[in-house]
Design a protein around this motif. Structure first.
Motif, short mmCIF file in Angstrom:
data_model
loop_
_atom_site.label_atom_id
_atom_site.label_comp_id
_atom_site.label_asym_id
_atom_site.label_seq_id
_atom_site.Cartn_x
_atom_site.Cartn_y
_atom_site.Cartn_z
N ASP B 284 -11.26 -58.01 12.50
CA ASP B 284 -11.98 -57.14 13.42
C ASP B 284 -11.28 -57.01 14.77
N LYS B 285 -10.58 -58.06 15.18
CA LYS B 285 -9.86 -58.00 16.45
C LYS B 285 -8.94 -56.77 16.45
N ALA B 286 -8.42 -56.45 15.27
CA ALA B 286 -7.55 -55.28 15.17
C ALA B 286 -8.35 -54.01 14.86
N LEU B 287 -9.21 -54.08 13.84
CA LEU B 287 -9.82 -52.87 13.32
C LEU B 287 -10.79 -52.18 14.26
N ILE B 288 -11.48 -52.96 15.12
CA ILE B 288 -12.34 -52.27 16.07
C ILE B 288 -11.87 -52.48 17.50
N ASN B 289 -10.58 -52.71 17.62
CA ASN B 289 -9.95 -52.80 18.94
C ASN B 289 -10.17 -51.49 19.69
N ARG B 290 -10.34 -51.63 21.00
CA ARG B 290 -10.65 -50.43 21.80
C ARG B 290 -9.58 -49.35 21.69
N THR B 291 -8.33 -49.80 21.63
CA THR B 291 -7.24 -48.83 21.59
C THR B 291 -6.88 -48.44 20.15
N PHE B 292 -6.74 -49.46 19.31
CA PHE B 292 -6.22 -49.18 17.97
C PHE B 292 -7.30 -48.86 16.95
N GLY B 293 -8.55 -49.21 17.27
CA GLY B 293 -9.65 -48.96 16.33
C GLY B 293 -9.67 -47.55 15.79
N ALA B 378 -19.99 -49.79 8.58
CA ALA B 378 -20.70 -50.14 9.81
C ALA B 378 -19.76 -50.03 11.01
N ARG B 379 -18.49 -50.39 10.80
CA ARG B 379 -17.51 -50.29 11.89
C ARG B 379 -17.23 -48.85 12.26
N MET B 380 -17.21 -47.98 11.25
CA MET B 380 -16.99 -46.57 11.52
C MET B 380 -18.09 -46.04 12.42
N ALA B 381 -19.31 -46.40 12.09
CA ALA B 381 -20.45 -45.96 12.90
C ALA B 381 -20.31 -46.49 14.32
N PHE B 382 -19.89 -47.75 14.43
CA PHE B 382 -19.72 -48.37 15.75
C PHE B 382 -18.69 -47.60 16.58
N LEU B 383 -17.57 -47.27 15.94
CA LEU B 383 -16.48 -46.61 16.68
C LEU B 383 -16.85 -45.19 17.12
N LEU B 384 -17.68 -44.51 16.32
CA LEU B 384 -17.91 -43.10 16.59
C LEU B 384 -19.27 -42.78 17.19
#
Lengths: 82, 695
Positions: B284-293, B378-384
Motif C-alpha cells: 500500500d505504501k506504493a499503491l496508494i501513494n499520493r504521487t504514484f497511486g 476499495a483503494r480505487m474508490a479511495f483514490l478517486l
C-alpha cells in the motif's frame, strides 16, 4: 505536552489519541461503529492525491474517511512519535 | 428429517463469503430480500441427521437502522428467528469485529462465533485464547481458516449441539454507565409493565433503541397504548443525556460497548511479536501513494482490460464462427421463405451477436471479482473519491463507471449491477443513470466502422476523444442530476481498506458464474424477443408484387425493407432526425440499436444492401458508406456521439428496472439519454455545418 487538534490536522505518520467526537447523526454512528471512539489511538497513514480522503489506522486496521468528517474528531497529538 | 435455519453474519472482509461458500459449495441460490435490492443468498446442507438452511446475511459492522444492510440483517434475525446466528469474526481484527457480536448478544440470539483467519492473526503476532474468549462472552467460539476449509466441520457440530438445546433467548446486559443505565432501566420498566408485546424484541433492547432514536423502533411502538408516553419519555431522556454529556446517547452506548470489548480483548489476546509492517502495508505504501497511486491505478485498469480482451479474443471468435456455421447450415438446408429468414436474420444474427459477447462478459466479471476480492477496488474508490465527489458521485461510483466502459469495452449491464456497493439511493441512481454513457463493448464496432470510413488518418486520436467525451458527458450529467432531480447530501465516505488478499479460485468462479448466469437468463430471453420483433418489423408488410417485380437480389431486399413497418417508421422519423443529418436508413439502424448497440452495425449493413455484415469485420461496409454521397466525417462523428449517448440497450434497461425496482426511472433512463443524445448531436451537427468542419 498535550495538544488537542482535529484529526485531519495530523500529518502523515503522526499519531493521536481520540478525545472527543463532535460529529452528529449518521456519521457519528458510523465512525463509532468502526471503532473510532474516545480513548482509541489513531495514526494517519496516508492521504489521497488531493489531500482527501485520509487513511487512518485504528484498532489494528485501516479506515478511510473524508477530511470534512475527520475535522470533527478531536485528538490529542502524541509528540515525538514518527 | 428435521430442518433448522442458521444465519451467517459478519463484518465485510471477515471471510463470511468464504465460510458460506465452503459450507454450501456451489449449491446455493441468489435472490433479493423482498422489497430491497440487498442480495440474499441461501443454501441447504446436511449434517448428521439434520438438514441445515444457511442464510447469508449482508455484511455489516453494526445493527443500527442507518443502512439497508444493517436493517435487513437485524430484521431477519428478530423476525425470522433463526435457530442459530453464526458470526464470522476476523481473528486479526478482533476488537472491531466483536462489536457486531456484542449487538447480537444484546438481542439475545443463540450465537456462535467463528474465529476466522487464525493463521493470519498468528502470523501477525497475535495469539488468541479461544477457550477464555468463549467463557468470557458465554458463547461458543470455533477457530477456523475458511479458505482451507478448516474448522467447518467443528462449526457444524457446534451448530447442531446448540440448535438441539432450543434455549430461550438470553439477551445480555452491558452497562452503559450509571446515568445511561438508569435511563435504560426506566424505559425498560415502562415497556415491561405495558401491554406492549412486540414479538421477539427484548424489552431492554427496545429501550436502548428508543434512547438511540432508532426510527424503525419508534414506528414499532408508536401505535401501542403507551406509545406516545414512551416516545415522549425517551425524547426527554435523550435530551437530558445530550445536555449533561454533550454527546448523543448512541455515541455513549457505542463507547461503552467498545469499552467492554477492549476489556475482553485485553484478557484473551496476547501479542507474541511486535507489530511489524505487513506485506499488505508495504504494498500500500506504493499503491496508494499520493504521487504514484493514480499512476498505478491507470496501469492496473489498463492491465485488466488487456487481460480481458486478450483472453476473450479466441472464445469470442470461436462462438462467432459457430454461429456463422449455423447460419451456413441453415442457409444450405432450409428452403427459402419466411421461416428461414426468421431463423437466420431474426434468431441466429440477433442472439448470436449477444451470445458471442458472453466470454467477454464472463472474463470481465472474473477480472472485477479479482479486483474486488483482492481488496484493490476499495483503494480505487479511495483514490478517486475526491474527484467524483465534485460531480455529486461517490468514490464507489468508479467501479460501476469503469465496468460500464470507462475504458472502452465494458458493459453497462455489469456496471449497473456493480452500483450495489453504493449505499445512498440518490448517488446510486445518479451512477446508474450515467453509466450507460460509457463506451461499452457494443459501441466499439460502431466506432470502428465509422472511424475506418472517415478518420483513417487519426484513428487513435478520435478513439481517445470519444473516451474523454463519454467521461465528460457522464460526469457533467451526474452533476446536473445531483443538483436537480437527485438533490441531496453526499454520503460519508467511511470505508475499510481491507488487507490485500489472494483471491481463492473457487470464490472467483462462484462470483463470475452467479453474475454471468444472471446475464444469460435475463439477457437471453429479452434479446431473443426483441430480435424477433425487429425482424418482423423489417419484414412485414411485404410490398405488393408490382413494386418488386422488375428487381431482384439486394435491390429487392432494400425495397422490401423500405416498405416494411421499420422502413416506414424510419422515414417518418426523418422529420425529427434530418437536423442531425440522419436519413431513414440510419433511423432503422438506430431503432435496432435500442435492442443492442451492435445491431446498429448489422442493420446499417442490411439497409445498405450488403446482406449480412459481420460487426467485427466491417471493412467492406465502411468502404461502401465512404462512397455514399450524403455521408461525410461530420455526419459520422455526429452518429458516433448519438450512439454513445442515446437510450441504453434493452438488456441494460431490464437490469436498471431490476435494480431500481421502478418503471418510472427505467423510462426516465431511456428518455433522458435519448434527449441528451439528440440535443448534443443537433448542436454538434449544426455547428459543424455552420463552421464547415468535416463536410
Amino acid at each position: 505536552m498535550m495538544e488537542v487538534v482535529r484529526l485531519n490536522e495530523l500529518e502523515i505518520g503522526e499519531k493521536g489519541k481520540i478525545t472527543r467526537i463532535r460529529n452528529r447523526g449518521e456519521i457519528s454512528r458510523r465512525i463509532r461503529d468502526m471503532g473510532v471512539v474516545p480513548g482509541t489511538l489513531v495514526e494517519v497513514e496516508t492521504k489521497a492525491t488531493l489531500g482527501d480522503p485520509i487513511e487512518i489506522k485504528v484498532k489494528g486496521y485501516h479506515l478511510t474517511l473524508r477530511g470534512h468528517e475527520a475535522a470533527d474528531v478531536e485528538v490529542e497529538r502524541i509528540q515525538g512519535v514518527k | 428429517m428435521k430442518e433448522i435455519t442458521i444465519a451467517l453474519a459478519g463484518n465485510p472482509n471477515a471471510g463470511k463469503t468464504t465460510v458460506f461458500n465452503s459450507l454450501t459449495g456451489a449449491h446455493h441460490h441468489v435472490g433479493n430480500y423482498p422489497g430491497v435490492t440487498v442480495e440474499k443468498k441461501w443454501g441447504r446442507i446436511k449434517h448428521g441427521d439434520l438438514r441445515i438452511k444457511v442464510v447469508d446475511l449482508p455484511g455489516t459492522y453494526s445493527l443500527t437502522a442507518y443502512s439497508l444492510e444493517e436493517l435487513v440483517a437485524r430484521d431477519f434475525v428478530v423476525e425470522e428467528h433463526p435457530d442459530v446466528v453464526v458470526d464470522v469474526v476476523d481473528a486479526s481484527n478482533l476488537e472491531r469485529n466483536l462489536y457486531l457480536a456484542i449487538q447480537f448478544m444484546e438481542i439475545g440470539v443463540p450465537l456462535i462465533i467463528v474465529l476466522n483467519m487464525v493463521d493470519l492473526a498468528e502470523s501477525r503476532g497475535l495469539k488468541i485464547d479461544t477457550t477464555r474468549l468463549s467463557k468470557l462472552l458465554g458463547v461458543p467460539v470455533v477457530p477456523a481458516v475458511a479458505t482451507k476449509g478448516k474448522g467447518m466441520k467443528e462449526l457444524l457440530d457446534v451448530v447442531v449441539n446448540l440448535a438441539s438445546k432450543k434455549d430461550e433467548w438470553h439477551p445480555i446486559n452491558i452497562s452503559y454507565g450509571n446515568e445511561l443505565d438508569r435511563h435504560v432501566d426506566e424505559l425498560t420498566g415502562m415497556i415491561q409493565k405495558s401491554s406492549l408485546k412486540i414479538d421477539h424484541y427484548p424489552p431492554r433492547w427496545l429501550a436502548i433503541k428508543l434512547l438511540e432514536q432508532d426510527e424503525q423502533v419508534q414506528k414499532l411502538v408508536r401505535n401501542s397504548d403507551i406509545g406516545e408516553d414512551l416516545l415522549k419519555r425517551a425524547d426527554r431522556l435523550e435530551r437530558h443525556v445530550r445536555y449533561t454529556f454533550d454527546d448523543v446517547p448512541e455515541g455513549l452506548i457505542a463507547d461503552h460497548r467498545y469499552g467492554y470489548i477492549t476489556s475482553v480483548c485485553r484478557e484473551v489476546v496476547q501479542r507474541i511479536m511486535d507489530e511489524r509492517l505487513t506485506l499488505s502495508d508495504k504494498v500500500d505504501k506504493a499503491l496508494i501513494n499520493r504521487t504514484f497511486g493514480p499512476l498505478f491505478l491507470g496501469g492496473i485498469i489498463y492491465l485488466t482490460y488487456t487481460f480481458v480482451f486478450w483472453t476473450s479474443e479466441v472464445p469470442v471468435s470461436l462462438i462467432e464462427r459457430l454461429f456463422g456455421l449455423a447460419r451456413e447450415v441453415a442457409t444450405g438446408v432450409m428452403p427459402d421463405g419466411l421461416i428461414k429468414s426468421l431463423i437466420i436474420n431474426g434468431i441466429i444474427n440477433g442472439v448470436g451477436g449477444v451470445i458471442s459477447f458472453v466470454p467477454l462478459i464472463m472474463l470481465m466479471f472474473f477480472a472485477v471479482a479479482i479486483l474486488e476480492d483482492s481488496g484493490y477496488m476499495a483503494r480505487m474508490a479511495f483514490l478517486l473519491d475526491r474527484l467524483l465527489r465534485y460531480f455529486g458521485l461517490h468514490g464507489n461510483s468508479v467501479l460501476a463507471m469503469i465496468v460500464s466502459g470507462g475504458i472502452s469495452g465494458g458493459c453497462a449491464v455489469c456496471g449497473v449491477m456493480a452500483t450495489r456497493t453504493l449505499k445512498n439511493p440518490k448517488e446510486r441512481l445518479a451512477t446508474i443513470l450515467v453509466s450507460p454513457f460509457m463506451n461499452c463493448g457494443a459501441k466499439l464496432p460502431i466506432y470502428a466502422l465509422l472511424i475506418a470510413a472517415f478518420f483513417t488518418a487519426s484513428e487513435a486520436r478520435v478513439m481517445f476523444a470519444l473516451t474523454i467525451l463519454s467521461w465528460g458527458f457522464a460526469l457533467l450529467t451526474a452533476r446536473v442530476l445531483r443538483s436537480t432531480l437527485l438533490k441531496g447530501p453526499h454520503t460519508p465516505f467511511v470505508m475499510e481498506l481491507p488487507p490485500y488478499r489472494m483471491p481463492t479460485l473457487k470464490g472467483l468462479f462462484i462470483h463470475m458464474w452467479e453474475r454471468t448466469w444472471h446475464y444469460l437468463k435475463k439477457a437471453g430471453t429479452i434479446i431473443l424477443l426483441v430480435s424477433i420483433i425487429i425482424w418482423a418489423m423489417s419484414t412485414f408488410p411485404k410490398p405488393p408484387e408490382e413494386l418488386v417485380s422488375g428487381i431482384s437480389g439486394k435491390e429487392k431486399a432494400q425495397a422490401e425493407v423500405s416498405y416494411s413497418v421499420a422502413g416506414r417508421i424510419g422515414k417518418a422519423l426523418e422529420k425529427i432526425t434530418a437536423p442531425l443529418g440522419f436519413d431513414w436508413r440510419i433511423n432503422i439502424a438506430l431503432m435496432g440499436g435500442f435492442a443492442a448497440k451492435e445491431v446498429v452495425v448489422t442493420s446499417l449493413g442490411t439497409v445498405y444492401s450488403m446482406g449480412e455484415v459481420d460487426p467485427e469485420a466491417s471493412g467492406v461496409l465502411s468502404e461502401r458508406i465512404k462512397r455514399e454521397p450524403n455521408w461525410n466525417p461530420l455526419k459520422a462523428f455526429t452518429l458516433m456521439l448519438f450512439c454513445m449517448l442515446y437510450a441504453p440497450c434493452f438488456v441494460t434497461l431490464a437490469v436498471i428496472r431490476k435494480e431500481t425496482e421502478s418503471w418510472k426511472w427505467t423510462g426516465f433512463a431511456m428518455v433522458y439519454a435519448t434527449v441528451i443524445a439528440y440535443v448534443v448531436s443537433l448542436v454538434v451537427y449544426q455547428a459543424g455545418r455552420f463552421l464547415s468542419i468535416g463536410m
